[in-house]
Every structure is written in structure tokens, then in C-alpha cells.
Motif scaffolding. Structure first.
Motif, PDB file in Angstrom:
ATOM      1  N   GLY A 294       0.327  -0.988  -0.348  1.00 41.78           N
ATOM      2  CA  GLY A 294       0.149  -0.052   0.290  1.00 41.78           C
ATOM      3  C   GLY A 294       1.172   1.232  -0.137  1.00 41.78           C
ATOM      4  N   ARG A 295       2.563   0.906  -0.084  1.00 45.81           N
ATOM      5  CA  ARG A 295       3.033   2.239   0.275  1.00 45.81           C
ATOM      6  C   ARG A 295       3.699   1.803  -1.153  1.00 45.81           C
ATOM      7  N   ASN A 296       3.889   3.795  -1.975  1.00 50.03           N
ATOM      8  CA  ASN A 296       5.009   3.758  -2.990  1.00 50.03           C
ATOM      9  C   ASN A 296       6.160   4.338  -3.172  1.00 50.03           C
ATOM     10  N   MET A 297       6.679   3.256  -3.847  1.00 52.46           N
ATOM     11  CA  MET A 297       8.223   3.547  -3.195  1.00 52.46           C
ATOM     12  C   MET A 297       9.358   4.019  -4.558  1.00 52.46           C
ATOM     13  N   THR A 298      10.404   3.878  -4.688  1.00 56.26           N
ATOM     14  CA  THR A 298      11.271   3.696  -5.666  1.00 56.26           C
ATOM     15  C   THR A 298      11.403   2.099  -6.327  1.00 56.26           C
ATOM     16  N   ALA A 299      11.238   1.801  -7.495  1.00 63.19           N
ATOM     17  CA  ALA A 299      11.697   1.062  -7.415  1.00 63.19           C
ATOM     18  C   ALA A 299      13.324   0.302  -7.540  1.00 63.19           C
ATOM     19  N   CYS A 300      13.823   1.369  -8.240  1.00 66.80           N
ATOM     20  CA  CYS A 300      15.179   1.791  -8.638  1.00 66.80           C
ATOM     21  C   CYS A 300      15.992   1.823  -7.312  1.00 66.80           C
TER      22      CYS A 300
END
Ligand code: SF4
Ligand code: SF4
Ligand code: FES
Lengths: 182, 238
Positions: free
Chosen positions: B59-65
Motif C-alpha cells: 500500500g505504499r509507493n516507493m522507487t523501484a530503483c
């Protein structure tokens, strides 16, 4: 089915989008079964004689006349479509947006390497000429635009697919190769 | 190595495998899944600056890099919400620079443009800023056009001459942020290094001179197939 009525214009554009429109080749025969042209350089009707269903706008707004024509199109067309990069974001004419008008005019008429004899240092000043705007504006920053067809020029297939979709009410087909910004 | 030594996780229902410590973007790629990235290049230290690679975990957005894969992680990637967010990020990048694609030498090979194509950006929803940024064309072999810079800092991390960074990030602390080029170092770049510099920049902000429009329209990198399709078409190998 009665034909849809179509109007087109070129504001601060190069007519490349209109040329690309003509690149639909023999489909132009199908097109005239689907639409009737009103104000447009294609049939050379200069003033609106009917209310139109669709208006295609090529070019952005670089002077007061462009604004006037664009507002007139908004008034007389149910659907307005920005066709091409210049209508969408100003395009190459908008390269002047970081430069003052004074500097642009001086470069064009006094100092530029291709300026010939201009000993009296005359700049175009006929009151009939439209006024240049402070910068070149995308059409949707002047009036409401309903649809956008990118490209420089937009591929003929994109223009064709969009027109057919608008006229028939069917969904627009957008294959990957037809939506490009150059 | 065997699968057993990898960790198992999921991206949009698909079971995937990653090396411990591997970033979500890199692991996704190895599993044939494209997560868009602009500031990230394999091999360079991740910067996490463009945010186009946003994914949702718990449920939380994060930068996949920058986020490493965790055992049993469930990653949402190809969702309408995330794709809309990515499109919006691309729109912001387009209006905050001067992106005249028809006259840009990078057109057709540009990653920003390619991501815009992939997410079908027809027009940015924000007003164009038309900022005035500088062009520095002094070095013999390259030119630096800040009007197209998306501040991904790939150049800062990846372009060196004799161990020294050619590009640096300027103006921390409230001033106008920009990338600046060390003119002496940039002038010493060899043909090959100049070409690599152009390749590191995802957009047309660093260009190798006398190289533009070398590939005809129709044959450029992103003319025929969307960015990421090469990853999606790659056969999964273990
Ligand atoms: S850098 Fe990319 S998006 Fe910007 S003008 Fe060049 S091709 Fe277009
Ligand atoms: S110049 Fe290119 S590589 Fe460097 S920060 Fe700008 S966009 Fe990124
Ligand atoms: S690619 Fe992850 S933040 Fe830019």
C-alpha cells in the motif's frame, strides 16, 4: 447518415499538417463520403457559412490574427482538435519564446546575415499587419481543445483514424507507430 | 546459481526471483517485466530522483530503483493508478524543459519521449514553462543543452575523464538547480568517450556533435516498438 461538417485552418504552422492530411491518398474519396468541408484551405472557403461538427487546428498562436481565427473556430465547431506539435506546444515557432520580440525583429530585419539593403532600418509597420504576441502559445492555452494529435507532422494514418473515429463514434485505433512527436 | 539461492517475490501476480540485495527494477528486468526508469541505469549507483519507477508495496509507493527486493514481497507495477502517475511525471518533465522533439537530434532514441509514447501522452495537462536555460557548445565533440535536461544526474554519476567527473550538480541550498559541465575536461573527451557521454544521457541534453540524424526515421530505437518491449520479449533464463 448526414455528413459531418469539417473545417480546418493553419495558424502559426507550415501547412505540413495539411499536407500530411492529404497523405491519406485515395482515402480522400472515402472522406468526402463522410464529411463536407466548410471553412478550410482545402476548398478555399474563407468564412464559416455553417456551424461545423469538427475543426482541425494546425499551428499555435503567434499573433493576434491567430487568436481571432482560433476563437472563431471554437465558436463555430462542436469539437476542436489540435493537430501537430505546433498546435499542441507551439512547435518550432515557439523556439523564439526565450527571446524578446525586439531582438527577434532586429535579427530578422536589421542585423541577420541574410538581411539585404535596409538602410532606412525599416521594420514591418503596416497597421494592417497582425500584432506579434509576446510568445507563441499552444492552442489549448487560448481556447478549450477537445483532442490532440501529436506529430510533426502527425502521420496520415493518425489523422485518418481520428477523423473516422470522430465521425462514426467508434473507438480510436492508436497503433504504436502512429503516435510520434516528430 | 540455482533458483534456491534467489529470493522469491511477486510482481502483479507473477512469481519472480531476485538475488539478495537486488533492486526491484533490476530484478523485474531479469524476470521479463518492465518497470519504467529514467534516472536509473544498471551499473550506476541509484539516484532515485525521477520517480518514474514508482511501484506499490504494502500500500505504499516507493522507487523501484532504490528499494531492494525482500523475500515474499508483493509488488504492484502495471496498475492504472501507477501508470497514470508515471504519465503525469512525464508531463511535468515535458513542460518544465523545452522539448521541441521535431528539432531534437535525440528524437526517436530518447528515453523520455519513449516513456511518453508508452504511456500515450498526447499533450501535457500543465502549462508550458518555456524556461530559458543555457546551451554550452564549446567542447569540440559534445554539446550540452540544458533546455532538455531532466536532472536525472546520470551524467554526474557516469561520465568521467581520467577519473574526474565531467558533469556536476550545482546550486544546492535553494538556488536554481542545474547541471554544469567542466569545460576543460569535456574538451579532452575522445571520440569514443564523447559518444558514451551522449549514450549515458537519456535525453538530448548531451549530444555528440556531427552525429545527429544519423539513423533514418523508422529505424531509430523507439520507432517501431515501445520502450521496455525488449525486456518483455526477453525469454526468462535462470
Ligand atoms: S530530449 Fe527527448 S523529449 Fe526532449 S526534445 Fe529531445 S527527443 Fe524530445
Ligand atoms: S544532462 Fe542528461 S544525463 Fe545529465 S542530468 Fe541532464 S538529462 Fe540527465
Ligand atoms: S528510475 Fe527510479 S527514481 Fe528514477
Amino acid at each position: 447518415m448526414s455528413k459531418k461538417i469539417l473545417a480546418t485552418t493553419s495558424l502559426a504552422g507550415c501547412f505540413g499538417c495539411h499536407m500530411s492530411f492529404l497523405d491519406i491518398d485515395e482515402r480522400i474519396l472515402e472522406l468526402i463520403e463522410l464529411v463536407e468541408f466548410n471553412k478550410s484551405p482545402i476548398d478555399d472557403i474563407k468564412t464559416f457559412t455553417k456551424e461545423c461538427d469538427i475543426g482541425l487546428i494546425e499551428g499555435g498562436c503567434c499573433n493576434s490574427e491567430n487568436i481571432e481565427v482560433l476563437k472563431e473556430f471554437r465558436k463555430h465547431c462542436k469539437i476542436l482538435v489540435s493537430v501537430g506539435e505546433c498546435a499542441i506546444m507551439g512547435g518550432l515557432p515557439a523556439l523564439r519564446n526565450g527571446i524578446s520580440i525586439k531582438e527577434c525583429l532586429e535579427e530578422a530585419y536589421l542585423n541577420g546575415p541574410t538581411v539585404g539593403e535596409n538602410t532606412e532600418k525599416i521594420m514591418p509597420n503596416d497597421p494592417e499587419l497582425p500584432m506579434l504576441l509576446d510568445k507563441v502559445y499552444p492552442c489549448h492555452e487560448i481556447v478549450k481543445i477537445d483532442y490532440f494529435l501529436p506529430g510533426c507532422a502527425p502521420r496520415a494514418d493518425l489523422i485518418w483514424n481520428a477523423l473516422v473515429a470522430l465521425v462514426t463514434g467508434n473507438e480510436l485505433e492508436l497503433p504504436y507507430e502512429v503516435v510520434k512527436f516528430d | 546459481m540455482k533458483k534456491a539461492e534467489k529470493i522469491t517475490f511477486k510482481i502483479d501476480e507473477k512469481t519472480c526471483y531476485a538475488w539478495p540485495g537486488q533492486s526491484i527494477v533490476d530484478a523485474a528486468r531479469d524476470n521479463g517485466i518492465y518497470i519504467p526508469s529514467l534516472c536509473h541505469v544498471e551499473g550506476l549507483k541509484p539516484a532515485g530522483s525521477c520517480r518514474i519507477c514508482n511501484v506499490t508495496v504494502n500500500g505504499r509507493n516507493m522507487t523501484a530503483c532504490t528499494a531492494p527486493v525482500g523475500e515474499g514481497m508483493v509488488v504492484e507495477n502495471d496498475t492504472p493508478e501507477l501508470n497514470e502517475l508515471r504519465k503525469t511525471i512525464v508531463e511535468v518533465l515535458f513542460v518544465s524543459g523545452n522539448h521541441f522533439c521535431p528539432s531534437c537530434e535525440k528524437s526517436g532514441n530518447c528515453e523520455l519521449q519513449a516513456v511518453a509514447y508508452r504511456y500515450q501522452m498526447m499533450v501535457p495537462q500543465f502549462p508550458y514553462e518555456f524556461p530559458v536555460k543555457g546551451v554550452d557548445a564549446r567542447p569540440d565533440l559534445i554539446l550540452h543543452d540544458r533546455n532538455r535536461c531532466i536532472m536525472c544526474k546520470r551524467c554526474v554519476r557516469g561520465i568521467e575523464k581520467d577519473g574526474k567527473a565531467v558533469f556536476s550538480f550545482e546550486g544546492r541550498g535553494g538556488e536554481h538547480l542545474q547541471i554544469s559541465m567542466d569545460i576543460d575536461l569535456a574538451s579532452q573527451l575522445s571520440e569514443e568517450e564523447a559518444f558514451e557521454a551522449m549514450e549515458i544521457c537519456p535525453v538530448g541534453a548531451i549530444l555528440k556533435k556531427e552525429r545527429g540524424f544519423a539513423i533514418p526515421i523508422g529505424e531509430r530505437k523507439f520507432d517501431k516498438a515501445p520502450i521496455g518491449s525488449e525486456i518483455e520479449n526477453s525469454v526468462e533464463q535462470d
